[in-house]
Design a protein around this motif. Structure first.
Motif, PDB file in Angstrom:
ATOM      1  N   ILE A  26     -10.080   9.949  12.629  1.00  0.00           N
ATOM      2  CA  ILE A  26      -9.844   8.630  11.985  1.00  0.00           C
ATOM      3  C   ILE A  26      -8.164   8.668  12.027  1.00  0.00           C
ATOM      4  CG2 ILE A  26     -11.574   8.556  10.304  1.00  0.00           C
ATOM      5  CD1 ILE A  26      -9.683   9.692   8.022  1.00  0.00           C
ATOM      6  N   ASN A  27      -7.686   7.341  12.149  1.00  0.00           N
ATOM      7  CA  ASN A  27      -6.411   7.018  12.432  1.00  0.00           C
ATOM      8  C   ASN A  27      -5.586   7.195  10.941  1.00  0.00           C
ATOM      9  OD1 ASN A  27      -3.942   6.253  13.924  1.00  0.00           O
ATOM     10  ND2 ASN A  27      -4.346   4.153  13.411  1.00  0.00           N
ATOM     11  N   LEU A  28      -4.870   8.370  10.744  1.00  0.00           N
ATOM     12  CA  LEU A  28      -4.258   8.371   9.395  1.00  0.00           C
ATOM     13  C   LEU A  28      -2.789   8.189   9.840  1.00  0.00           C
ATOM     14  CD1 LEU A  28      -5.625  11.651   8.185  1.00  0.00           C
ATOM     15  CD2 LEU A  28      -6.229   9.501   7.185  1.00  0.00           C
ATOM     16  N   ILE A  29      -2.397   8.790  10.972  1.00  0.00           N
ATOM     17  CA  ILE A  29      -1.067   8.249  11.558  1.00  0.00           C
ATOM     18  C   ILE A  29      -1.018   7.943  12.971  1.00  0.00           C
ATOM     19  CG2 ILE A  29       0.444   9.390   9.751  1.00  0.00           C
ATOM     20  CD1 ILE A  29       1.071  11.539  11.976  1.00  0.00           C
ATOM     21  N   SER A  30      -0.258   7.367  13.227  1.00  0.00           N
ATOM     22  CA  SER A  30      -0.231   7.162  15.038  1.00  0.00           C
ATOM     23  C   SER A  30      -0.393   8.362  15.770  1.00  0.00           C
ATOM     24  CB  SER A  30       1.027   6.119  15.620  1.00  0.00           C
ATOM     25  OG  SER A  30       1.078   6.244  16.775  1.00  0.00           O
ATOM     26  N   PRO A  31      -1.170   8.430  16.635  1.00  0.00           N
ATOM     27  CA  PRO A  31      -1.074   9.671  17.582  1.00  0.00           C
ATOM     28  C   PRO A  31       0.139  10.034  18.256  1.00  0.00           C
ATOM     29  CG  PRO A  31      -3.098   8.653  17.993  1.00  0.00           C
ATOM     30  CD  PRO A  31      -2.127   7.604  17.278  1.00  0.00           C
ATOM     31  N   ARG A  32       0.917   9.062  18.505  1.00  0.00           N
ATOM     32  CA  ARG A  32       2.369   9.472  19.043  1.00  0.00           C
ATOM     33  C   ARG A  32       3.350   9.815  18.218  1.00  0.00           C
ATOM     34  NH1 ARG A  32       2.468   3.825  18.351  1.00  0.00           N
ATOM     35  NH2 ARG A  32       4.350   3.193  17.263  1.00  0.00           N
TER      36      ARG A  32
END
Length: 194
Positions: A26-32
């Motif tokens: 799940i997108n908790l923070i941007s992968p970058r």
């Protein structure tokens, strides 16, 4: 880097490892942002620790990946109410609080629907313009309460707009250690302009 005890640093590392694991699903923070998790998110949240008395109760708005609420739960031993409408993020917050030993109540609902007992402190980071933050925070603050918001470089314009709708006492708490252009704004005495 903010000075914390070895035990606190270990608990923050448990949090960071768990966030990294969950972020794949799940997108908790941007992968970058993952390579910058410590300076950009954890260290930024730790900037609020000096303003929260140890063990204090606080309400964190739009807690998302736990910033700053869970970090304050770990580093300031705060008793936190985390308000997050995304059910998957709320599940992460519950698990992270459990694994990190944080006394937390996770309210999986929209901020305007949440009715927790008012607190001395309300916090938020990277959530909404100041005018909206004040509308959410005002009913959740005790009469002598303080809102502490981590804001970006648009703070002066947001403050000018907010003063059209809200009476308040504020001070900008700039931190020379900040990894961003952001500042902390401390706000009290929030009342809507009649």
């Amino acid at each position: 880097m903010t000075e914390v005890s070895r035990e606190t640093r270990e608990r923050l590392q448990v949090f960071a490892d768990l966030l990294t694991k969950w972020n794949a699903r799940i997108n908790l923070i941007s992968p970058r942002d993952l390579p910058q998790l410590w300076p950009r998110h954890i260290e930024d949240s730790l900037r609020l620790v000096p303003f929260i008395p140890k063990g204090e109760r606080l309400i964190d708005l739009g807690s998302g990946g736990g910033f700053p609420g869970l970090i304050l739960g770990i580093a300031a031993e705060a008793k936190v109410v985390l308000i997050e409408s995304d059910q998957r993020k709320a599940a992460f917050l519950r698990e992270a609080a459990r694994q990190c030993g944080v006394e937390a109540q996770v309210m999986a609902m929209r901020i305007e629907a949440a009715k927790p007992e008012p607190a001395k402190f309300v916090t938020a980071r990277a959530l909404a313009p100041l005018t909206q933050l004040l509308a959410w925070a005002q009913p959740l603050l005790q009469p002598d309460g303080v809102a502490l918001f981590l804001k970006g470089k648009n703070l002066p314009a947001e403050l000018t707009e907010a003063q059209c709708f809200w009476h308040m006492t504020h001070r900008i708490l700039n931190d020379p250690r900040a990894a961003s252009d952001g500042a902390i704004i401390e706000i009290s005495g929030i009342k809507r302009v009649e």
